[in-house]
Write a protein that holds these residues in place. Structure first.
Motif, PDB file in Angstrom:
ATOM      1  N   HIS A  97      36.050  39.044  42.192  1.00 11.11           N
ATOM      2  CA  HIS A  97      36.195  37.673  42.704  1.00 11.11           C
ATOM      3  C   HIS A  97      36.592  36.713  41.585  1.00 11.11           C
ATOM      4  O   HIS A  97      37.464  35.862  41.781  1.00 11.11           O
ATOM      5  CB  HIS A  97      34.886  37.236  43.373  1.00 11.11           C
ATOM      6  N   THR A  98      35.990  36.845  40.425  1.00  8.34           N
ATOM      7  CA  THR A  98      36.313  35.966  39.310  1.00  8.34           C
ATOM      8  C   THR A  98      37.766  36.159  38.872  1.00  8.34           C
ATOM      9  O   THR A  98      38.482  35.182  38.632  1.00  8.34           O
ATOM     10  CB  THR A  98      35.354  36.212  38.128  1.00  8.34           C
ATOM     11  N   HIS A  99      38.216  37.399  38.804  1.00  9.35           N
ATOM     12  CA  HIS A  99      39.616  37.663  38.435  1.00  9.35           C
ATOM     13  C   HIS A  99      40.562  37.075  39.485  1.00  9.35           C
ATOM     14  O   HIS A  99      41.600  36.498  39.142  1.00  9.35           O
ATOM     15  CB  HIS A  99      39.861  39.156  38.253  1.00  9.35           C
ATOM     16  N   SER A 100      40.203  37.209  40.744  1.00  3.46           N
ATOM     17  CA  SER A 100      41.029  36.667  41.811  1.00  3.46           C
ATOM     18  C   SER A 100      41.085  35.132  41.743  1.00  3.46           C
ATOM     19  O   SER A 100      42.142  34.529  41.927  1.00  3.46           O
ATOM     20  CB  SER A 100      40.484  37.115  43.167  1.00  3.46           C
TER      21      SER A 100
ATOM     22  N   LYS B 227      45.759  42.231  39.705  1.00  4.47           N
ATOM     23  CA  LYS B 227      45.680  43.687  39.535  1.00  4.47           C
ATOM     24  C   LYS B 227      44.297  44.106  39.054  1.00  4.47           C
ATOM     25  O   LYS B 227      43.761  45.133  39.488  1.00  4.47           O
ATOM     26  CB  LYS B 227      46.751  44.172  38.565  1.00  4.47           C
ATOM     27  N   GLU B 228      43.729  43.330  38.161  1.00  2.00           N
ATOM     28  CA  GLU B 228      42.375  43.641  37.675  1.00  2.00           C
ATOM     29  C   GLU B 228      41.370  43.519  38.818  1.00  2.00           C
ATOM     30  O   GLU B 228      40.471  44.347  38.960  1.00  2.00           O
ATOM     31  CB  GLU B 228      42.016  42.713  36.512  1.00  2.00           C
ATOM     32  N   SER B 229      41.532  42.515  39.647  1.00  2.00           N
ATOM     33  CA  SER B 229      40.672  42.335  40.811  1.00  2.00           C
ATOM     34  C   SER B 229      40.751  43.554  41.732  1.00  2.00           C
ATOM     35  O   SER B 229      39.733  44.069  42.205  1.00  2.00           O
ATOM     36  CB  SER B 229      41.097  41.065  41.558  1.00  2.00           C
ATOM     37  N   ILE B 230      41.969  44.042  41.943  1.00  2.00           N
ATOM     38  CA  ILE B 230      42.181  45.208  42.812  1.00  2.00           C
ATOM     39  C   ILE B 230      41.690  46.493  42.141  1.00  2.00           C
ATOM     40  O   ILE B 230      41.208  47.402  42.812  1.00  2.00           O
ATOM     41  CB  ILE B 230      43.674  45.300  43.210  1.00  2.00           C
ATOM     42  N   ARG B 231      41.780  46.561  40.827  1.00  2.00           N
ATOM     43  CA  ARG B 231      41.236  47.731  40.126  1.00  2.00           C
ATOM     44  C   ARG B 231      39.730  47.821  40.359  1.00  2.00           C
ATOM     45  O   ARG B 231      39.185  48.875  40.637  1.00  2.00           O
ATOM     46  CB  ARG B 231      41.515  47.649  38.617  1.00  2.00           C
ATOM     47  N   ILE B 232      39.070  46.670  40.265  1.00  2.00           N
ATOM     48  CA  ILE B 232      37.626  46.627  40.423  1.00  2.00           C
ATOM     49  C   ILE B 232      37.223  46.868  41.878  1.00  2.00           C
ATOM     50  O   ILE B 232      36.279  47.601  42.165  1.00  2.00           O
ATOM     51  CB  ILE B 232      37.073  45.262  39.932  1.00  2.00           C
TER      52      ILE B 232
ATOM     53  N   SER C 243      43.149  39.502  47.441  1.00  2.00           N
ATOM     54  CA  SER C 243      43.928  39.769  46.233  1.00  2.00           C
ATOM     55  C   SER C 243      45.183  40.569  46.561  1.00  2.00           C
ATOM     56  O   SER C 243      46.245  40.333  45.974  1.00  2.00           O
ATOM     57  CB  SER C 243      43.092  40.514  45.194  1.00  2.00           C
ATOM     58  N   LEU C 244      45.087  41.506  47.492  1.00  2.00           N
ATOM     59  CA  LEU C 244      46.266  42.264  47.902  1.00  2.00           C
ATOM     60  C   LEU C 244      47.324  41.345  48.494  1.00  2.00           C
ATOM     61  O   LEU C 244      48.509  41.426  48.139  1.00  2.00           O
ATOM     62  CB  LEU C 244      45.879  43.351  48.917  1.00  2.00           C
ATOM     63  N   ASN C 245      46.915  40.468  49.381  1.00  2.00           N
ATOM     64  CA  ASN C 245      47.856  39.511  49.973  1.00  2.00           C
ATOM     65  C   ASN C 245      48.431  38.579  48.902  1.00  2.00           C
ATOM     66  O   ASN C 245      49.639  38.357  48.839  1.00  2.00           O
ATOM     67  CB  ASN C 245      47.160  38.695  51.066  1.00  2.00           C
ATOM     68  N   ASN C 246      47.576  38.067  48.051  1.00  2.00           N
ATOM     69  CA  ASN C 246      48.021  37.074  47.073  1.00  2.00           C
ATOM     70  C   ASN C 246      48.918  37.664  45.988  1.00  2.00           C
ATOM     71  O   ASN C 246      49.861  36.998  45.555  1.00  2.00           O
ATOM     72  CB  ASN C 246      46.820  36.364  46.462  1.00  2.00           C
ATOM     73  N   ILE C 247      48.660  38.887  45.553  1.00  2.00           N
ATOM     74  CA  ILE C 247      49.566  39.481  44.564  1.00  2.00           C
ATOM     75  C   ILE C 247      50.925  39.751  45.220  1.00  2.00           C
ATOM     76  O   ILE C 247      51.969  39.562  44.594  1.00  2.00           O
ATOM     77  CB  ILE C 247      48.988  40.751  43.898  1.00  2.00           C
ATOM     78  N   GLY C 248      50.892  40.158  46.480  1.00  2.00           N
ATOM     79  CA  GLY C 248      52.153  40.346  47.202  1.00  2.00           C
ATOM     80  C   GLY C 248      52.967  39.071  47.229  1.00  2.00           C
ATOM     81  O   GLY C 248      54.170  39.065  46.931  1.00  2.00           O
ATOM     82  N   MET C 249      52.311  37.971  47.542  1.00  2.00           N
ATOM     83  CA  MET C 249      53.043  36.705  47.615  1.00  2.00           C
ATOM     84  C   MET C 249      53.435  36.175  46.238  1.00  2.00           C
ATOM     85  O   MET C 249      54.422  35.460  46.117  1.00  2.00           O
ATOM     86  CB  MET C 249      52.232  35.670  48.401  1.00  2.00           C
ATOM     87  N   THR C 250      52.709  36.550  45.218  1.00  2.00           N
ATOM     88  CA  THR C 250      53.115  36.167  43.862  1.00  2.00           C
ATOM     89  C   THR C 250      54.398  36.904  43.492  1.00  2.00           C
ATOM     90  O   THR C 250      55.337  36.291  42.963  1.00  2.00           O
ATOM     91  CB  THR C 250      51.990  36.464  42.850  1.00  2.00           C
TER      92      THR C 250
END
Length: 152
Positions: A32-35, A68-73, A80-87
């Motif tokens: 959550h913090t990474h996100s 990516k770190e958020s998703i690794r954890i 985070s999946l949605n937001n990295i996609g949109m980034t």
């Protein structure tokens, strides 16, 4: 002891970005913090229209790194999946890279309206209009008040 700890964190409370930047260094295993920090990087870009290209790139790269770190954890962290996609789509102009993240988000949450819309947008950007239409229609079936889905 707690007062001293609180006082030592006062500088981190300058703004949300600074707070999250500090927290990703101390709560290294918090998805959550990474996100939140990644979202803060994107917010900083949006709120600073005169930001240099180099500074924008730095913030986009930081956002991707921390999503990516958020998703690794937490591999199934759908936000985070949605937001990295949109980034990838919005800031890197790379819908191809965005699609796998968005597809995973909708597999994990079949009612995630924004992820369906974002996926539709990526497919439309790639001129894959059949898949784009499929996901725009799915967006509307989930939420017929989701106005952006009607604008494509």
């Amino acid at each position: 002891m707690f007062g001293l700890k609180t006082y030592s964190r006062n500088a981190a409370w300058k703004d949300g970005y600074t707070l999250y930047e500090t927290d990703v260094k101390t709560a290294t295993e918090s998805a959550h913090t990474h996100s939140l920090f990644a979202a803060g990087c994107i917010k900083k870009i949006k709120e600073t229209p005169k930001m240099s290209f180099a500074e924008k790139q730095k913030n986009v790269n930081l956002a991707i790194k921390h999503y990516k770190e958020s998703i690794r954890i937490l591999p199934n962290y759908i936000t985070s999946l949605n937001n990295i996609g949109m980034t990838y789509y919005s800031f890197m102009n790379n819908p191809t890279e965005a699609i796998p993240y968005l597809e995973k988000a909708i597999v994990l949450d079949t009612a995630y309206t924004e992820a369906y819309f974002n996926l539709a947008t990526c497919y439309a950007a790639l001129s894959n209009f059949d898949k784009g239409e499929k996901y725009f229609l799915k967006t509307i079936s989930l939420n017929d008040q989701f106005v952006p889905a009607y604008q494509y």
